[in-house]
Write an enzyme that holds these catalytic residues in place. Sequence first.
Site, PDB file in Angstrom:
ATOM      1  N   HIS A  32       0.838  -1.184   0.000  1.00 37.58           N
ATOM      2  CA  HIS A  32       0.000   0.000   0.000  1.00 37.58           C
ATOM      3  C   HIS A  32       0.880   1.243   0.000  1.00 37.58           C
ATOM      4  O   HIS A  32       2.076   1.165   0.291  1.00 37.58           O
ATOM      5  CB  HIS A  32      -0.845   0.084   1.286  1.00 37.58           C
ATOM      6  CG  HIS A  32      -1.583  -1.148   1.661  1.00 37.58           C
ATOM      7  ND1 HIS A  32      -2.959  -1.239   1.564  1.00 37.58           N
ATOM      8  CD2 HIS A  32      -1.173  -2.333   2.183  1.00 37.58           C
ATOM      9  CE1 HIS A  32      -3.347  -2.427   2.002  1.00 37.58           C
ATOM     10  NE2 HIS A  32      -2.286  -3.110   2.380  1.00 37.58           N
ATOM     11  N   TYR A  33       0.295   2.410  -0.247  1.00 37.37           N
ATOM     12  CA  TYR A  33       0.926   3.637   0.224  1.00 37.37           C
ATOM     13  C   TYR A  33       0.056   4.229   1.322  1.00 37.37           C
ATOM     14  O   TYR A  33      -1.144   3.941   1.417  1.00 37.37           O
ATOM     15  CB  TYR A  33       1.210   4.639  -0.891  1.00 37.37           C
ATOM     16  CG  TYR A  33       0.059   5.203  -1.693  1.00 37.37           C
ATOM     17  CD1 TYR A  33      -1.163   5.600  -1.133  1.00 37.37           C
ATOM     18  CD2 TYR A  33       0.214   5.412  -3.065  1.00 37.37           C
ATOM     19  CE1 TYR A  33      -2.180   6.152  -1.883  1.00 37.37           C
ATOM     20  CE2 TYR A  33      -0.803   5.971  -3.835  1.00 37.37           C
ATOM     21  CZ  TYR A  33      -1.990   6.347  -3.231  1.00 37.37           C
ATOM     22  OH  TYR A  33      -2.994   6.897  -3.988  1.00 37.37           O
ATOM     23  N   THR A  34       0.679   5.071   2.174  1.00 33.07           N
ATOM     24  CA  THR A  34      -0.061   5.604   3.312  1.00 33.07           C
ATOM     25  C   THR A  34      -1.092   6.641   2.891  1.00 33.07           C
ATOM     26  O   THR A  34      -2.134   6.785   3.535  1.00 33.07           O
ATOM     27  CB  THR A  34       0.890   6.240   4.332  1.00 33.07           C
ATOM     28  OG1 THR A  34       1.608   7.312   3.707  1.00 33.07           O
ATOM     29  CG2 THR A  34       1.870   5.196   4.878  1.00 33.07           C
ATOM     30  N   GLU A  97       2.550  -0.950   4.531  1.00 26.74           N
ATOM     31  CA  GLU A  97       2.259   0.430   4.138  1.00 26.74           C
ATOM     32  C   GLU A  97       3.580   1.143   3.847  1.00 26.74           C
ATOM     33  O   GLU A  97       4.492   1.160   4.690  1.00 26.74           O
ATOM     34  CB  GLU A  97       1.517   1.163   5.255  1.00 26.74           C
ATOM     35  CG  GLU A  97       0.101   0.692   5.501  1.00 26.74           C
ATOM     36  CD  GLU A  97      -0.911   1.388   4.613  1.00 26.74           C
ATOM     37  OE1 GLU A  97      -0.509   2.267   3.824  1.00 26.74           O
ATOM     38  OE2 GLU A  97      -2.111   1.060   4.727  1.00 26.74           O
ATOM     39  N   HIS A 139      -2.657  -2.779  -3.358  1.00 27.64           N
ATOM     40  CA  HIS A 139      -4.025  -2.634  -2.873  1.00 27.64           C
ATOM     41  C   HIS A 139      -4.990  -2.443  -4.045  1.00 27.64           C
ATOM     42  O   HIS A 139      -6.124  -2.915  -4.021  1.00 27.64           O
ATOM     43  CB  HIS A 139      -4.091  -1.445  -1.911  1.00 27.64           C
ATOM     44  CG  HIS A 139      -5.236  -1.508  -0.957  1.00 27.64           C
ATOM     45  ND1 HIS A 139      -5.469  -0.547  -0.005  1.00 27.64           N
ATOM     46  CD2 HIS A 139      -6.230  -2.421  -0.785  1.00 27.64           C
ATOM     47  CE1 HIS A 139      -6.538  -0.858   0.700  1.00 27.64           C
ATOM     48  NE2 HIS A 139      -7.027  -1.992   0.245  1.00 27.64           N
ATOM     49  N   ASP A 149      -3.516   2.519  -4.830  1.00 32.02           N
ATOM     50  CA  ASP A 149      -2.157   2.418  -4.298  1.00 32.02           C
ATOM     51  C   ASP A 149      -1.565   1.007  -4.446  1.00 32.02           C
ATOM     52  O   ASP A 149      -2.311   0.039  -4.500  1.00 32.02           O
ATOM     53  CB  ASP A 149      -2.153   2.852  -2.827  1.00 32.02           C
ATOM     54  CG  ASP A 149      -3.105   2.061  -1.933  1.00 32.02           C
ATOM     55  OD1 ASP A 149      -4.298   1.958  -2.282  1.00 32.02           O
ATOM     56  OD2 ASP A 149      -2.664   1.559  -0.893  1.00 32.02           O
TER      57      ASP A 149
END
Length: 250
Positions: A32-34, A97, A139, A149
């Site tokens: 994921h990215y945050t 993340e 994700h 993401d």
Amino acid sequence: MTPGSLLTQRRAPSPNFEPRRPGAAIDILLLHYTGMACCDKAVSWLAAPESRVSSHYVIDEDGVIIQMVAEDMRAWHAGVAHWAGVDDVNSHSIGVEIHNPGHGPDYRDFPEAQMRAVEALCLDIVARYPVPPSRVLGHSDVAPRRKRDPGERFDWARLARAGVGHWVEPAPIGDDEGLGLGDFGPAVLRLQRQLRAYGYWIEAHALYDEHTEIVVAAFQRHFRPALVDGRADASTIDTLDRLILSRSSA
């Protein structure tokens, strides 16, 4: 919290977890990215009981690896998600993340120190769990209607070269229009069947509807990032076909 990877440099326990579903094997690595302005805010949110979200690990832009949930527990990172017939992705996955502000004016490439940490942590995870290369996912792959993401700026090719994930060199982009919204027929049916065969949640009904466009865009973000437009041009279709072929011959 049970220690996980020896690469962990900091721990920030989150209360947002529960036991995995009985019998669920860890066989997905989900990135994921945050999507937040700074990593500390992301960690605080993932540790807040009211957020109802969490992740096993967070990686800051400077490469610091933070553990938040024990690996043997079910972190709440995937949400409503599907992959290759699996509906409870959280029970089958380790969630990582990666700090990045996400799509918007500040969306940017993932820096060198961060990518080195991503490579190291992911290599450590897949060495300890039976995660096939084609189940190292974003994700957006498992929840394409909701998520984008880690997106087209994440270097999936580099990660694959390091030994994590599935990748083929994308076919060159041509000038063909390809398939798009409203198209109907055998070519669309074949595309949907191929996407479904790879693992995406999509019905095969021969109509290029909104969901098909969304899934194609998700595929492009991961495997053909030079152009993400949701149209299934020759480059997209050829890349998908070669991914399936290389997976079956591995």
